[in-house]
Design a protein around this motif. Structure first.
Motif, PDB file in Angstrom:
ATOM      1  N   UNK A 123      53.745  -9.223 -13.530  1.00 57.32           N
ATOM      2  CA  UNK A 123      53.751  -7.562 -14.353  1.00 57.32           C
ATOM      3  C   UNK A 123      54.779  -7.239 -15.488  1.00 57.32           C
ATOM      4  N   UNK A 124      54.957  -6.568 -16.512  1.00 55.43           N
ATOM      5  CA  UNK A 124      56.160  -6.087 -17.258  1.00 55.43           C
ATOM      6  C   UNK A 124      56.596  -4.927 -16.547  1.00 55.43           C
ATOM      7  N   UNK A 125      57.730  -5.272 -16.364  1.00 56.85           N
ATOM      8  CA  UNK A 125      58.609  -3.412 -15.400  1.00 56.85           C
ATOM      9  C   UNK A 125      59.230  -2.990 -16.364  1.00 56.85           C
ATOM     10  N   UNK A 126      59.966  -1.713 -16.622  1.00 60.66           N
ATOM     11  CA  UNK A 126      61.084  -1.483 -16.755  1.00 60.66           C
ATOM     12  C   UNK A 126      61.680  -1.161 -15.532  1.00 60.66           C
ATOM     13  N   UNK A 127      62.683  -1.461 -15.531  1.00 59.08           N
ATOM     14  CA  UNK A 127      64.066  -0.908 -14.317  1.00 59.08           C
ATOM     15  C   UNK A 127      64.845  -0.281 -15.234  1.00 59.08           C
ATOM     16  N   UNK A 128      65.493   0.666 -14.799  1.00 56.28           N
ATOM     17  CA  UNK A 128      66.497   1.683 -15.441  1.00 56.28           C
ATOM     18  C   UNK A 128      67.651   1.354 -14.527  1.00 56.28           C
ATOM     19  N   UNK A 282      71.289  10.108  -8.156  1.00 57.79           N
ATOM     20  CA  UNK A 282      70.831   8.511  -9.642  1.00 57.79           C
ATOM     21  C   UNK A 282      70.015   7.524  -8.649  1.00 57.79           C
ATOM     22  N   UNK A 283      70.522   6.716  -8.038  1.00 60.27           N
ATOM     23  CA  UNK A 283      69.711   5.260  -7.761  1.00 60.27           C
ATOM     24  C   UNK A 283      69.076   6.129  -6.791  1.00 60.27           C
ATOM     25  N   UNK A 284      68.730   6.873  -6.128  1.00 64.34           N
ATOM     26  CA  UNK A 284      67.586   6.969  -5.323  1.00 64.34           C
ATOM     27  C   UNK A 284      66.533   7.991  -6.117  1.00 64.34           C
ATOM     28  N   UNK A 285      66.634   8.261  -7.478  1.00 69.32           N
ATOM     29  CA  UNK A 285      65.396   9.532  -8.384  1.00 69.32           C
ATOM     30  C   UNK A 285      65.080   7.666  -8.577  1.00 69.32           C
ATOM     31  N   UNK A 286      65.848   7.064  -9.760  1.00 65.88           N
ATOM     32  CA  UNK A 286      65.590   5.783  -9.836  1.00 65.88           C
ATOM     33  C   UNK A 286      64.762   4.920  -9.081  1.00 65.88           C
ATOM     34  N   UNK A 288      63.316   5.180  -6.385  1.00 66.57           N
ATOM     35  CA  UNK A 288      61.492   6.034  -6.871  1.00 66.57           C
ATOM     36  C   UNK A 288      61.137   6.383  -7.167  1.00 66.57           C
ATOM     37  N   UNK A 289      61.681   6.461  -8.357  1.00 64.62           N
ATOM     38  CA  UNK A 289      60.598   6.370 -10.219  1.00 64.62           C
ATOM     39  C   UNK A 289      60.473   4.961 -10.483  1.00 64.62           C
ATOM     40  N   UNK A 290      60.714   3.918 -10.008  1.00 65.81           N
ATOM     41  CA  UNK A 290      60.378   2.128  -9.597  1.00 65.81           C
ATOM     42  C   UNK A 290      59.187   2.279  -9.378  1.00 65.81           C
ATOM     43  N   UNK A 291      59.674   2.028  -8.062  1.00 66.14           N
ATOM     44  CA  UNK A 291      57.906   2.662  -7.082  1.00 66.14           C
ATOM     45  C   UNK A 291      56.773   3.173  -7.354  1.00 66.14           C
ATOM     46  N   UNK A 292      56.968   4.087  -8.735  1.00 60.51           N
ATOM     47  CA  UNK A 292      56.209   4.736  -8.703  1.00 60.51           C
ATOM     48  C   UNK A 292      55.342   4.357  -9.956  1.00 60.51           C
ATOM     49  N   UNK A 293      55.888   3.295 -11.268  1.00 59.09           N
ATOM     50  CA  UNK A 293      56.347   2.947 -11.549  1.00 59.09           C
ATOM     51  C   UNK A 293      55.279   1.702 -11.202  1.00 59.09           C
ATOM     52  N   UNK A 294      55.679   0.482 -10.641  1.00 55.33           N
ATOM     53  CA  UNK A 294      54.875   0.071  -9.931  1.00 55.33           C
ATOM     54  C   UNK A 294      53.387   0.321  -9.553  1.00 55.33           C
ATOM     55  N   UNK A 295      52.941   1.182  -8.802  1.00 54.96           N
ATOM     56  CA  UNK A 295      51.829   1.418  -8.414  1.00 54.96           C
ATOM     57  C   UNK A 295      51.436   1.385  -9.481  1.00 54.96           C
ATOM     58  N   UNK A 296      52.154   2.120 -10.426  1.00 50.55           N
ATOM     59  CA  UNK A 296      51.066   2.919 -11.772  1.00 50.55           C
ATOM     60  C   UNK A 296      50.304   1.260 -12.188  1.00 50.55           C
ATOM     61  N   UNK A 426      58.357  -9.428 -14.163  1.00 52.90           N
ATOM     62  CA  UNK A 426      59.086  -9.533 -15.437  1.00 52.90           C
ATOM     63  C   UNK A 426      59.300  -8.633 -15.357  1.00 52.90           C
ATOM     64  N   UNK A 427      60.697  -8.100 -15.080  1.00 57.44           N
ATOM     65  CA  UNK A 427      61.880  -7.126 -15.080  1.00 57.44           C
ATOM     66  C   UNK A 427      62.582  -7.093 -16.087  1.00 57.44           C
ATOM     67  N   UNK A 428      62.541  -5.714 -17.141  1.00 54.46           N
ATOM     68  CA  UNK A 428      63.383  -5.650 -17.872  1.00 54.46           C
ATOM     69  C   UNK A 428      64.189  -3.967 -17.374  1.00 54.46           C
ATOM     70  N   UNK A 429      65.470  -4.468 -17.762  1.00 59.70           N
ATOM     71  CA  UNK A 429      66.496  -3.212 -17.736  1.00 59.70           C
ATOM     72  C   UNK A 429      66.914  -2.598 -18.337  1.00 59.70           C
ATOM     73  N   UNK A 430      66.361  -1.222 -18.461  1.00 58.10           N
ATOM     74  CA  UNK A 430      66.942  -0.579 -19.341  1.00 58.10           C
ATOM     75  C   UNK A 430      67.473   1.027 -18.804  1.00 58.10           C
ATOM     76  N   UNK A 431      68.680   1.279 -20.271  1.00 65.22           N
ATOM     77  CA  UNK A 431      69.115   2.460 -19.849  1.00 65.22           C
ATOM     78  C   UNK A 431      68.345   3.099 -19.443  1.00 65.22           C
ATOM     79  N   UNK A 432      68.700   3.967 -18.174  1.00 67.22           N
ATOM     80  CA  UNK A 432      68.345   5.475 -17.753  1.00 67.22           C
ATOM     81  C   UNK A 432      67.656   6.373 -18.082  1.00 67.22           C
ATOM     82  N   UNK A 433      66.608   6.967 -18.362  1.00 69.09           N
ATOM     83  CA  UNK A 433      66.517   8.569 -18.949  1.00 69.09           C
ATOM     84  C   UNK A 433      66.797   9.200 -18.730  1.00 69.09           C
ATOM     85  N   UNK A 434      66.649  10.003 -19.612  1.00 65.94           N
ATOM     86  CA  UNK A 434      67.041  11.718 -18.854  1.00 65.94           C
ATOM     87  C   UNK A 434      65.753  11.908 -17.501  1.00 65.94           C
TER      88      UNK A 434
END
Length: 436
Positions: A123-128, A282-286, A288-296, A426-434
């Motif tokens: 899967x194509x996944x962005x990791x902030x 931020x690490x905790x928030x991101x 959680x956000x990554x897990x939600x993105x994977x499930x989505x 396929x994980x792509x690192x990106x800057x954290x979004x607001x």
């Protein structure tokens, strides 16, 4: 017993179940014999009363017990006959039952969806990635300084301006001259421009001078939360006692030390600690956000039906959690109602995605042998105990309550699956979004 599927729509099934006369009669006879063995009638030894008298006196009780037993046994048999896996309690519709006739009933239920895993690897996944710039640290510094600010009288003689803090007395009166309930206060500190009062009140104070009095005439909004005064006209008699200015403390090493953390001795220490706190948050928030993105992503890549009953149940849970959060943040009942109504479609969609992802996660866990072991559970309990500073026995006791251990196991299973999917993605690192 005979059973047929009368109706099938999506995940809904309607079973028609028929129990023959012989089995109905046998069930009644067994129930009457059971009752006769349990009761004592005057003039007869226990278990020796005439069956005819037992039937006459206990027919209603026996009928209830027979129906309950026949429905339970034959419903389970019908599920096995048709290889159905229900995910909710059935809705039962009973026909009339008589001792010397056959008996039928229908059961409406929803079944577990079949999951066809199409793609969960690659899967194509962005990791902030966590980034903390100086402006965020400065924002926190300013919040700390503002929390320690003092309000002192303004020595300059001038009218009230937007942004001023004012010390006022006010009293509200409705159009009939009666006092406005809870509409008066003395030495009330009000920041002009904070929109703490109804529209127009703070604007009405702008231009006043110390010691002056003024009547501010306003109308409550039609959608005001207190419906008894919504749209009502009101006159506020206002006296300006003082104009105050906010004096911030100076950011010095002494100020940093005054915050009470023994590890903070200098302004530099304070900024480093703030940076660590932001990074941790931020690490905790991101995460959680990554897990939600994977499930989505899993839901998008692996279409599956969501049982309506589970979606409705999950939606209600989301609404209850949101209601609790909003009230903790100070929102009133009307505001909560309006919020839930506005975002109703999003609650439905989120609930549906959560239910769909749970079936997909189960399927991946089974296929890839990611089911948590007893050791996994024990390790997690130990982690929780260490994090809470509690004995592991106390934590284990807490999770021994009904449902809590199952919930813990599922969270472990979900985490295992998410970690597996990320490792294969396929994980792509990106800057954290607001954060929104």
């Amino acid at each position: 017993m005979k059973s047929t599927i009368e109706a099938s729509e999506g995940l809904k099934r309607k079973l028609k179940i028929v129990v023959d006369q012989e089995n109905v009669k046998a069930a009644f006879e067994k129930q009457f014999e059971k009752i006769r063995g349990e009761v004592t009638l005057k003039g007869f030894r226990k278990g020796k009363a005439p069956l005819s008298q037992i039937k006459s006196m206990y027919k209603e009780q026996a009928t209830r017990n027979v129906v309950e037993q026949l429905v339970q046994d034959n419903y389970m048999s019908a599920l096995q006959d048709h290889n159905l896996q229900p995910i909710n309690y059935p809705k039962i519709d009973l026909d009339q039952i008589e001792e010397d006739k056959g008996f039928s009933f229908t059961a409406e239920l929803e079944v577990r969806p079949e999951v066809d895993l199409k793609k969960y690897e690659g899967l194509e996944i962005e990791k902030e990635e966590v980034t903390v710039d100086e402006s965020r640290i400065d924002d926190v510094i300013n919040q700390i300084l503002n929390s320690r600010a003092e309000r002192t009288p303004l020595l300059e003689e001038r009218p009230v301006q937007s942004g001023d803090f004012t010390d006022i007395n006010f009293e509200g009166f409705l159009s009939d001259g009666s006092p406005l309930a809870n509409g008066a206060a003395n030495n009330f500190i009000l920041e002009i421009g904070s929109n703490s009062f109804i529209p127009g009140f703070e604007d009405g104070i702008v231009g006043m001078t110390i010691g002056s009095e003024k009547t501010v005439s306003l109308t409550f909004p039609e959608d005001y939360h207190a419906t008894e005064i919504a749209g009502a006209k009101v006159d506020f008699k206002v006296t300006l006692n003082k104009i105050l200015k906010k004096s911030l403390p100076e950011l010095t090493d002494e100020f940093a030390q005054s915050l009470g953390d023994e590890k903070i001795k200098t302004v530099k220490d304070l900024k480093q600690q703030i940076k660590k706190d932001i990074e941790r948050s931020e690490s905790s928030r991101l995460e959680q956000k990554l897990q939600e993105e994977v499930l989505k992503k899993l839901v998008e890549a692996n279409p599956v039906d969501a049982p309506e009953s589970l979606v409705l149940e999950q939606k209600e849970n989301l609404k209850q959690n949101t209601t609790q959060t909003l009230k903790q943040q100070g929102m009133d009942d009307q505001g909560v109602t309006d919020y839930l109504k506005k975002w109703d479609a999003e609650f439905t969609q989120n609930a549906s995605d959560i239910i769909k992802s749970s079936f997909i996660v189960d399927a991946i866990a089974e296929k890839e042998n990611l089911i948590p072991t007893v050791k996994d559970v024990e390790n997690r309990l130990a982690e929780l105990a260490q994090g809470a500073g509690m004995p592991v026995e106390e934590v284990r006791k807490f999770y021994n309550e009904p449902g809590k251990l199952d919930s813990l196991r599922y969270r472990l299973l979900e985490t295992k699956v998410i970690d597996f999917v990320i490792a294969k993605a396929n994980v792509k690192s990106v800057p954290a979004k607001t954060a929104e």
